[in-house]
Design a protein around this motif. Sequence first.
Motif, PDB file in Angstrom:
ATOM      1  N   ARG A 151      37.499  40.851  37.413  1.00  0.00           N
ATOM      2  CA  ARG A 151      36.984  42.112  37.515  1.00  0.00           C
ATOM      3  C   ARG A 151      35.776  42.508  38.412  1.00  0.00           C
ATOM      4  O   ARG A 151      35.790  43.475  38.867  1.00  0.00           O
ATOM      5  N   VAL A 154      36.879  42.822  41.858  1.00  0.00           N
ATOM      6  CA  VAL A 154      37.611  44.141  42.263  1.00  0.00           C
ATOM      7  C   VAL A 154      36.461  45.111  42.508  1.00  0.00           C
ATOM      8  O   VAL A 154      36.465  45.953  43.249  1.00  0.00           O
ATOM      9  N   GLU A 155      35.502  45.013  41.562  1.00  0.00           N
ATOM     10  CA  GLU A 155      34.408  46.114  42.055  1.00  0.00           C
ATOM     11  C   GLU A 155      33.409  45.778  43.027  1.00  0.00           C
ATOM     12  O   GLU A 155      33.161  46.707  43.514  1.00  0.00           O
ATOM     13  N   THR A 161      42.584  46.817  43.207  1.00  0.00           N
ATOM     14  CA  THR A 161      42.393  47.218  41.738  1.00  0.00           C
ATOM     15  C   THR A 161      43.651  46.567  41.218  1.00  0.00           C
ATOM     16  O   THR A 161      43.778  46.465  39.757  1.00  0.00           O
TER      17      THR A 161
END
Length: 214
Positions: A151, A154-155, A161
């Motif tokens: 995660r 992805v950020e 995403t």
Amino acid sequence: MNDSRLKPKRYSRAVETTSPGRPRDPAVGERITAAAVEVFARQGWSGFSLDAVARTAGVGKASIYLRWTDKEALLTDAMAAVFAPIADIDSGTLRGDLEQLALLLLTLYADGVRGTAARRIVVESEVTEAVRERWATVRAEQIATTRSIVRRAVERGELATDAPVALVLDSLCGAAMLHPVAVSAAHLTEPALARHAAAMVDFVLAGASAYPRR
């Protein structure tokens, strides 16, 4: 709260810290948890007892009861500590995080005693109710911690995403568990494991980038 910093719960620390008197020697607790891992690795749940752990640790059984309420709590705490370093992984990049995770797991599973215990807890948590109930929470936290690695990527824009988070982690963690039992000891040296960790990450990331979007 940053879920990348989740730590396995200590099921019995209240027992250790609420009673008055001289603080207990943490080295004794470490000897006990190390002995618990050893006994569990060699004898499994059927041979796991506080008597056996006390003998292996060279302490009285009372020292165990001062810290843990029962053998389920002791085993859960001891095995959670084995996996606890996963929660400290945060290199700032996806590749760095995955290489750290891969190397940590490869090193763990290549360790005769700890590796055997780590594999046993997976099996015992499926077939033994007393172990399953305690381990479920620890396992959930491990999953949340490892998924936070992806995660964060992805950020940062390192992954799309809709990246296959579960596949990335399943592929990496599963391969790390199996590799030490599939190769000779010559492939389990520190340099060899580091090279293999990097190769595993290359493979997984290549697969993630090519994964078909639906």
